[in-house]
Design an enzyme around this catalytic site. Structure first.
Site, PDB file in Angstrom:
ATOM      1  N   ASP A   7       0.871  -1.171   0.000  1.00  0.00           N
ATOM      2  CA  ASP A   7       0.000   0.000   0.000  1.00  0.00           C
ATOM      3  C   ASP A   7       0.908   1.221   0.000  1.00  0.00           C
ATOM      4  O   ASP A   7       1.484   1.582   1.032  1.00  0.00           O
ATOM      5  CB  ASP A   7      -0.902  -0.015   1.237  1.00  0.00           C
ATOM      6  CG  ASP A   7      -1.681   1.293   1.421  1.00  0.00           C
ATOM      7  OD1 ASP A   7      -1.751   2.084   0.463  1.00  0.00           O
ATOM      8  OD2 ASP A   7      -2.216   1.506   2.521  1.00  0.00           O
ATOM      9  N   ASP A 196     -12.928   4.954   1.715  1.00  0.00           N
ATOM     10  CA  ASP A 196     -11.468   5.006   1.898  1.00  0.00           C
ATOM     11  C   ASP A 196     -11.003   6.459   1.908  1.00  0.00           C
ATOM     12  O   ASP A 196     -10.840   7.086   0.858  1.00  0.00           O
ATOM     13  CB  ASP A 196     -10.795   4.219   0.766  1.00  0.00           C
ATOM     14  CG  ASP A 196      -9.279   4.141   0.916  1.00  0.00           C
ATOM     15  OD1 ASP A 196      -8.747   4.730   1.864  1.00  0.00           O
ATOM     16  OD2 ASP A 196      -8.640   3.480   0.074  1.00  0.00           O
TER      17      ASP A 196
END
Length: 617
Positions: A7, A196
């Site tokens: 990520d 998100d």
């Protein structure tokens, strides 16, 4: 083959691997599970992560952060122009590509944003290699769902520079959906909305999950909305307050702004659990101390527009999926900014409190899902996730500009990928012998109002009246969201194509040069660490000897011997103070000089052999 999931975040990054039937988050060399996406260049070396972030107050013009906001963008992008006013490091315009200009080891150095992102990726790769004791070459890297082709290609380039073969770029909310789906371990069909909200980007994705099949229904978002923007609003608020109270202008004091930014970031985090807090920075500007308070209510007012836009994006995603909010079974919160009470309250008011899922770690969920997909793509054949299937979508409509300047949409937004769509078109002028195709992405009717992706030309067309010569144009979007457009002249069969990337995309030559630079940086880091270890060994030996002759062994040493050892120790301590991280040979020579003086003395006193062991390590 071990494949890791990464990520690569605007504010923080995380790396994970799937092994022993579960996802394992890999800590960095400081034992932290999440690594700040910061890089700092000191006089001696390069720092990455939290140690880089700690350099900001003293090394603000060479400490880099939020680089993900530059990747794949042009210098004249209004967002780049706005952000650079709040950064301490300098940007230069290189053919409309923003590049970072700093001084490194006494020389000017220019970096592409991809290079800095690659440094963060490489540090995560190294942490994984040390933890797993294997060489890592392959990775799955996540990107915001609303990243365009340019930004996706730039992320792949960053991976290549870091020595990684990027098997797949996957949208961050899709990765989070995988993490949620695997955690639930249920075969029951669910419609899940991934909310998100991270440090620099915001995505909303609606996913239908059943068994290990993840079917993305719609996505939306903003690649320039997140916790950093909330910090910026606070920074600007307090700059105005400071200027008003002290009748000055500190807007050009980049060091002061950096220090204020860190204080505001900390205050934002405290306001998630407290209703008010204090922001304090000593000597903020012209030696003037700053201290002020801010309430949670004031923070919410400053950022009301941003918070309200997140719910608007949720509504737009539901509309794109042709769904009502009542059809959503769970809302999964991802990204550190979802801890903000106002954000959670807005979601609870809209969906109802029972639908808000808080079980997965918002900081690690994306890396979790990336690691699961990485395992699925490896040859390890791990039974837990080998049946994983993902169906993602195109975040923005894709098309070309016709002779009238209209956007001719070929691939509509939220079309499932991979996909192949055909379009028929024709010449727009009499007797033209070539045709240029300009490719765009976006939702506006006029092509000029959308994002230009690239262009190519088909030549050798037979001269004929307007509309006689026909073309078949094909838009192909692969599983990474990368677009290839091909157009063929029907009568001659002549064709041309373009794989859409940044018009300023790194060339193979540039990537090769950056890979070599990355290797040199890695070697510099290794040498720095070795030099540092030798310094620590010397420093520990010096103080051990000094404390011995002034402490427990002082009565066994003559005053002459004691004086000689102490003087030598003080000389080395002063030398270390004047020579930061000296060369290994120089430190070893100082160690040898110390041993030469100490050995004959300690060999002749009781328990002296215990001290001499430090020279054998």
């Amino acid at each position: 083959m071990t494949v890791i999931g990464i990520d690569l975040g605007t504010s923080n990054s995380c790396v994970a691997v799937y092994r022993k039937d579960q996802v394992e988050i890999i800590p960095n060399d400081q034992g932290e599970r999440v690594t700040p996406s910061w890089v700092s260049f000191t006089d001696d070396g390069r720092l990455i992560g939290n140690v880089a972030k700690q350099e900001v107050s003293t090394n603000f013009d060479r400490t880099l952060f939020q680089i993900k906001r530059l990747i794949g963008r042009t210098y004249d992008d209004p967002m780049v122009q706005a952000d650079m006013k709040l950064w301490g490091f300098s940007l230069i315009n290189d053919d409309n590509k923003p590049k970072i200009s700093i001084e490194y080891q006494g020389r000017p150095k220019i970096f592409d944003p991809e290079e800095i992102s690659a440094m963060i990726l490489e540090s995560l790769k190294t942490a994984a290699e040390e933890r797993l004791d294997v060489t890592i070459t392959d990775a799955v890297i996540t990107v915001p769902a609303y990243f365009n082709n340019t930004q996706r290609n730039a992320t792949i380039d960053a991976g290549r520079i870091a020595g990684l073969n990027v098997l797949r770029v996957i949208n961050e909310p899709t990765a989070a959906a995988i993490a949620y789906g695997l955690e639930k371990k249920t075969n029951e069909e669910q419609n899940v909305l991934i909310f998100d909200l991270g440090g620099g980007t915001f995505d909303v994705t609606i996913v239908k999950i059943k068994n290990k099949i993840f079917d993305v229904r719609a996505t939306g978002g903003d690649t320039h909305l997140g916790g950093d923007d909330f910090d910026n609003r606070m920074v600007n608020h307090f700059i105005s307050e400071f200027n008003r109270k002290n009748d000055c202008d500190m807007s050009q004091n980049k060091r002061g702004i950096y220090r204020l930014r860190i204080a505001c970031e900390n205050a934002k985090k405290r306001l998630s659990t407290a209703t008010n807090t204090t922001v304090q920075v000593d000597g903020l500007h012209n030696g003037i101390d700053f201290k002020s308070s801010i309430t949670r209510a004031k923070f919410e007012v400053l950022n009301r527009e941003y918070f309200e836009n997140t719910i608007k994006t949720v509504k737009d995603a539901l509309s794109s999926a042709a769904m009502d909010k009542s059809e959503i079974d769970k809302v999964v919160l991802v990204g550190g900014s979802t801890r903000i009470p106002k954000v959670r309250n807005l979601l609870q008011d809209f969906f109802g409190e029972k639908k808000i899922n808080k079980t997965i770690n918002p900081d690690e969920a994306v890396a979790n899902g990336a690691a699961a997909l990485a395992s699925n793509m490896s040859n390890s054949g791990l039974s837990g996730i080998k049946d994983l299937k993902i169906s993602d979508v195109v975040p923005l409509s894709l098309g070309w500009k016709d002779g009238g300047g209209d956007m001719i949409t070929v691939v509509k937004r939220n079309t499932k990928i991979p996909t192949k769509k055909w379009n028929r078109n024709q010449t727009s002028k009499d007797y033209q012998t070539e045709s240029t195709f300009c490719i765009y992405e976006g939702e506006r009717a006029a092509a000029k109002d959308n994002h230009f992706l690239g262009m190519f030309c088909v030549k050798g067309i037979p001269a004929a009246l307007r509309g006689v010569e026909k073309f078949k144009t094909c838009f192909i979007v692969d599983e990474n969201g990368i677009l290839t457009v091909t157009s063929r002249n029907v009568s001659t069969g002549k064709e041309n194509q373009i794989t859409i990337d940044n018009s300023g995309k790194l060339s193979e030559r540039e990537i090769k040069r950056m890979i070599e630079d990355a290797k040199r940086f890695k070697q510099d880091d290794i040498e720095w660490k070795e030099r540092s270890e030798q310094v620590h060994k010397l420093e520990n030996s010096v103080y051990a000897v000094k404390h011995a002759v002034t402490g427990e062994m002082s009565h066994n040493c003559s005053d002459t011997d004691k004086k000689q050892i102490i003087e030598n120790c003080e000389e080395i301590i002063n030398w270390l103070r004047d020579n930061r991280n000296p060369q290994i040979l120089d430190s070893k020579k100082k160690m040898a000089d110390l041993e030469k003086i100490c050995r004959p003395i300690f060999e002749n006193i009781r328990d002296g052999s215990e001290i001499l062991r430090i020279f054998q390590k």
